[in-house]
Design a protein around this motif. Structure first.
Motif, PDB file in Angstrom:
ATOM      1  N   GLU A  98       0.517  -0.845   0.062  1.00  9.94           N
ATOM      2  CA  GLU A  98      -0.330   0.529  -0.187  1.00  9.94           C
ATOM      3  C   GLU A  98       0.744   1.556  -0.282  1.00  9.94           C
ATOM      4  O   GLU A  98       0.492   2.547   0.364  1.00  9.94           O
ATOM      5  N   ALA A  99       2.224   1.307   0.516  1.00  9.08           N
ATOM      6  CA  ALA A  99       3.012   2.151   0.207  1.00  9.08           C
ATOM      7  C   ALA A  99       3.428   2.628  -1.170  1.00  9.08           C
ATOM      8  O   ALA A  99       3.630   3.787  -1.065  1.00  9.08           O
ATOM      9  N   LEU A 100       3.359   1.911  -1.750  1.00  5.13           N
ATOM     10  CA  LEU A 100       3.596   1.983  -3.258  1.00  5.13           C
ATOM     11  C   LEU A 100       2.892   3.454  -3.386  1.00  5.13           C
ATOM     12  O   LEU A 100       3.214   3.944  -4.359  1.00  5.13           O
ATOM     13  N   TYR A 101       1.432   3.427  -3.671  1.00  2.00           N
ATOM     14  CA  TYR A 101       0.866   3.832  -3.963  1.00  2.00           C
ATOM     15  C   TYR A 101       0.682   5.389  -2.746  1.00  2.00           C
ATOM     16  O   TYR A 101       0.588   6.647  -3.980  1.00  2.00           O
ATOM     17  N   ASP A 102       1.347   5.929  -1.951  1.00  2.00           N
ATOM     18  CA  ASP A 102       1.302   6.849  -1.375  1.00  2.00           C
ATOM     19  C   ASP A 102       2.437   7.154  -1.839  1.00  2.00           C
ATOM     20  O   ASP A 102       2.471   8.270  -1.506  1.00  2.00           O
ATOM     21  N   ASN A 103       3.300   6.733  -1.504  1.00  2.21           N
ATOM     22  CA  ASN A 103       4.527   7.498  -2.635  1.00  2.21           C
ATOM     23  C   ASN A 103       4.662   7.880  -3.882  1.00  2.21           C
ATOM     24  O   ASN A 103       5.157   8.751  -4.358  1.00  2.21           O
ATOM     25  N   GLU A 104       3.808   7.222  -4.923  1.00  5.59           N
ATOM     26  CA  GLU A 104       3.272   7.863  -6.245  1.00  5.59           C
ATOM     27  C   GLU A 104       2.629  10.012  -5.288  1.00  5.59           C
ATOM     28  O   GLU A 104       2.189  10.323  -6.755  1.00  5.59           O
ATOM     29  N   LYS A 105       1.656   9.639  -4.574  1.00  3.55           N
ATOM     30  CA  LYS A 105       1.537  11.041  -4.678  1.00  3.55           C
ATOM     31  C   LYS A 105       2.449  12.005  -3.955  1.00  3.55           C
ATOM     32  O   LYS A 105       1.455  13.269  -2.881  1.00  3.55           O
ATOM     33  N   ILE A 106       3.860  11.376  -3.965  1.00  6.95           N
ATOM     34  CA  ILE A 106       4.319  12.409  -3.217  1.00  6.95           C
ATOM     35  C   ILE A 106       4.758  13.768  -4.609  1.00  6.95           C
ATOM     36  O   ILE A 106       5.098  13.611  -5.616  1.00  6.95           O
ATOM     37  N   GLN A 107       4.341  14.881  -4.033  1.00  7.81           N
ATOM     38  CA  GLN A 107       4.151  16.184  -4.537  1.00  7.81           C
ATOM     39  C   GLN A 107       6.037  15.616  -6.240  1.00  7.81           C
ATOM     40  O   GLN A 107       5.205  16.469  -7.527  1.00  7.81           O
ATOM     41  N   ASP A 108       6.418  16.140  -5.707  1.00  8.19           N
ATOM     42  CA  ASP A 108       8.195  15.721  -6.601  1.00  8.19           C
ATOM     43  C   ASP A 108       7.767  14.102  -7.294  1.00  8.19           C
ATOM     44  O   ASP A 108       8.330  14.470  -8.826  1.00  8.19           O
ATOM     45  N   GLU A 151       7.169   9.910 -18.632  1.00  5.89           N
ATOM     46  CA  GLU A 151       8.049   9.151 -18.556  1.00  5.89           C
ATOM     47  C   GLU A 151       9.532   8.403 -17.597  1.00  5.89           C
ATOM     48  O   GLU A 151       9.603   7.965 -16.776  1.00  5.89           O
ATOM     49  N   LYS A 152       9.946   8.683 -18.741  1.00  2.40           N
ATOM     50  CA  LYS A 152      11.341   9.099 -17.714  1.00  2.40           C
ATOM     51  C   LYS A 152      12.233   9.855 -16.770  1.00  2.40           C
ATOM     52  O   LYS A 152      12.568   8.963 -15.718  1.00  2.40           O
ATOM     53  N   GLU A 153      11.411  10.944 -16.081  1.00  2.00           N
ATOM     54  CA  GLU A 153      11.488  11.186 -15.045  1.00  2.00           C
ATOM     55  C   GLU A 153      10.690  10.746 -14.485  1.00  2.00           C
ATOM     56  O   GLU A 153      10.996  10.719 -13.265  1.00  2.00           O
ATOM     57  N   TYR A 154       9.485  10.075 -14.454  1.00  2.00           N
ATOM     58  CA  TYR A 154       8.541   9.455 -13.382  1.00  2.00           C
ATOM     59  C   TYR A 154       9.859   8.637 -13.354  1.00  2.00           C
ATOM     60  O   TYR A 154       9.467   8.247 -11.787  1.00  2.00           O
ATOM     61  N   ILE A 155      10.005   7.603 -13.714  1.00  2.00           N
ATOM     62  CA  ILE A 155      10.914   6.758 -13.482  1.00  2.00           C
ATOM     63  C   ILE A 155      11.736   6.994 -12.299  1.00  2.00           C
ATOM     64  O   ILE A 155      12.466   6.798 -11.142  1.00  2.00           O
ATOM     65  N   LEU A 156      13.037   8.398 -12.839  1.00  2.00           N
ATOM     66  CA  LEU A 156      13.628   8.738 -12.102  1.00  2.00           C
ATOM     67  C   LEU A 156      13.433   9.484 -10.843  1.00  2.00           C
ATOM     68  O   LEU A 156      14.507   8.989  -9.130  1.00  2.00           O
ATOM     69  N   LYS A 157      12.317   9.912 -10.885  1.00  3.79           N
ATOM     70  CA  LYS A 157      11.070  10.545  -9.307  1.00  3.79           C
ATOM     71  C   LYS A 157      11.375   8.871  -8.589  1.00  3.79           C
ATOM     72  O   LYS A 157      10.801   9.707  -6.947  1.00  3.79           O
ATOM     73  N   VAL A 158      10.390   8.851  -9.155  1.00  7.53           N
ATOM     74  CA  VAL A 158       9.683   6.970  -8.259  1.00  7.53           C
ATOM     75  C   VAL A 158      11.125   6.436  -7.556  1.00  7.53           C
ATOM     76  O   VAL A 158      11.171   6.350  -5.754  1.00  7.53           O
ATOM     77  N   LYS A 159      12.371   6.646  -7.533  1.00  2.00           N
ATOM     78  CA  LYS A 159      13.556   5.604  -7.485  1.00  2.00           C
ATOM     79  C   LYS A 159      14.118   6.741  -6.500  1.00  2.00           C
ATOM     80  O   LYS A 159      14.467   5.765  -5.537  1.00  2.00           O
ATOM     81  N   LYS A 160      14.253   7.954  -6.793  1.00  2.00           N
ATOM     82  CA  LYS A 160      14.888   8.999  -5.494  1.00  2.00           C
ATOM     83  C   LYS A 160      13.139   9.165  -4.758  1.00  2.00           C
ATOM     84  O   LYS A 160      14.499   8.913  -3.200  1.00  2.00           O
ATOM     85  N   ASN A 161      13.064   8.608  -4.642  1.00  2.00           N
ATOM     86  CA  ASN A 161      11.659   8.824  -3.274  1.00  2.00           C
ATOM     87  C   ASN A 161      11.628   7.040  -2.718  1.00  2.00           C
ATOM     88  O   ASN A 161      10.549   7.252  -2.579  1.00  2.00           O
TER      89      ASN A 161
END
Ligand SMILES: Nc1nc2c(ncn2[C@@H]2O[C@H](COP(=O)(O)OP(=O)(O)OP(=O)(O)O)[C@@H](O)[C@H]2O)c(=O)[nH]1
Ligand SMILES: [Mg+2]
Length: 322
Positions: free
Chosen positions: A196-206, A213-223
């Protein structure tokens, strides 16, 4: 050789996933689980290397004689005996006091050479307020304060904030009390439903700000592991407050761990598992498998708690930050 019996009790408030967690450890769907209060009595699970010894003994609260279930009937009937009385129609399944289950675990541990014999105990959630509430409360309280040698305390990730109170009448309070009496008392704190935390991380403003898509993957990794780590910190701080100097707090997804290990899945579950894995494939490309298994808790060690320390450190390492 005489073996010392070590009772490892899996405790949690209702619906945190105790039975799912034990099913994941079996690699089989044996215990009943559902989104409502389910488990009605303690189930003592003796793991044996011989699959042909699988059987169960049911003890009742009324005058009925104990009943044995053989391997063939067990998978069909055990769930009925273990469920809350209000969830079963046939009276023969009601009034169960305890169940002894002999079943081979996915990760077999009761090796003949070891001087310890591990027994895993599934317990009823002590916090439901229905007609069975008090009985469940007393059963689990007596296990935590009494004969559990060690405890695996599961916390539902989605309910963490509602479960950070220590009172005389809750699991935190009982664990604190037991630790005071017995300073060597070991507890493994496990935050379940971490998926469930994966979905919470997706809601982080960053992450929401990603432009492609490329930026999204980088940001998911960063957070990566952001909300997971927050939950770990909350549990760790409270565990320290109640007397654990260096608490071991793990995160897992019992649901996906179970699906991963069960041999025959329904079409629905195959789809569910595939969709979940897809997220890891998109984010981690070639190394997705390792990240995925680490995330769902494939390496969790339920018998020797301190072995989890290394796994925990690896999970929290900010290797994903770029
Ligand atoms: N998303 C998610 N759901 C889970 C996970 N583990 C368990 N669940 C769900 O949580 C609900 C409760 O699971 P149970 O295993 O019955 O919980 P329990 O702690 O044994 O509950 P009681 O026996 O009623 O005290 C079920 O609907 C499970 O499918 C998980 O890792 N992730
Ligand atoms: Mg249960």
């Amino acid at each position: 050789m005489y073996k010392k019996e070590i009772n490892i009790a899996v405790v949690a408030n209702m619906s945190a996933g105790k039975s799912t967690f034990i099913n994941a450890m079996f690699g089989d769907d044996i215990l009943p689980s559902s989104s409502q209060a389910t488990t009605d009595c303690p189930i003592y699970i003796y793991s044996d290397n011989e699959a042909e010894n699988n059987m169960a003994i049911i003890d009742f609260n009324d005058n009925r004689e104990s009943r044995g279930l053989s391997q063939n009937t067990l998978k069909k009937e055990l769930k009925e005996y273990a469920k809350k009385d209000s969830l079963v129609k046939d009276t023969k399944y009601k009034n169960v006091k305890k169940i002894d289950l002999y079943w081979r675990f996915h990760s077999f541990v009761n090796k003949s050479k070891s001087s310890d014999y591990y027994v895993v105990v599934d317990t009823p959630g002590p916090n439901n307020s229905d007609e069975f509430g008090e009985q469940h409360f007393l059963t689990t309280q007596s296990i935590v304060l009494g004969h559990a040698s060690k405890v695996i305390y599961l916390l539902d990730y989605k309910q963490i904030d509602a479960n950070l109170e220590v009172t005389q009448n809750n699991l935190w309070g009982w664990i604190e009390k037991r630790k005071k009496i017995d300073s060597k008392f070991e507890v493994l704190f496990v935050i379940n439903k971490i998926d469930e935390a994966l979905y919470d991380n997706e809601k982080i403003q960053d992450v929401l700000n990603a432009k492609n898509e490329k930026e999204y993957i980088l940001k998911v990794k960063k957070n990566w592991f952001f909300h997971e780590k927050k939950a770990i910190d909350k549990v760790e701080n409270l565990a320290k407050k109640i007397g654990f100097i260096n608490p071991i707090v793990m995160t897992i997804s019992a649901e996906y761990l179970k699906l991963e290990r069960i041999k025959k899945l329904s079409f629905y579950d195959v789809r569910k598992l595939k969709d979940f894995k897809e997220q890891f494939k998109n984010i981690f490309a070639d190394s997705w498998r390792e990240e995925y298994h680490r995330y769902i808790g494939s390496d969790i060690e339920i018998f020797n708690f301190s072995k989890n320390k290394k796994t925990k450190a690896r999970n929290e390492k900010s290797a994903y930050s770029i």
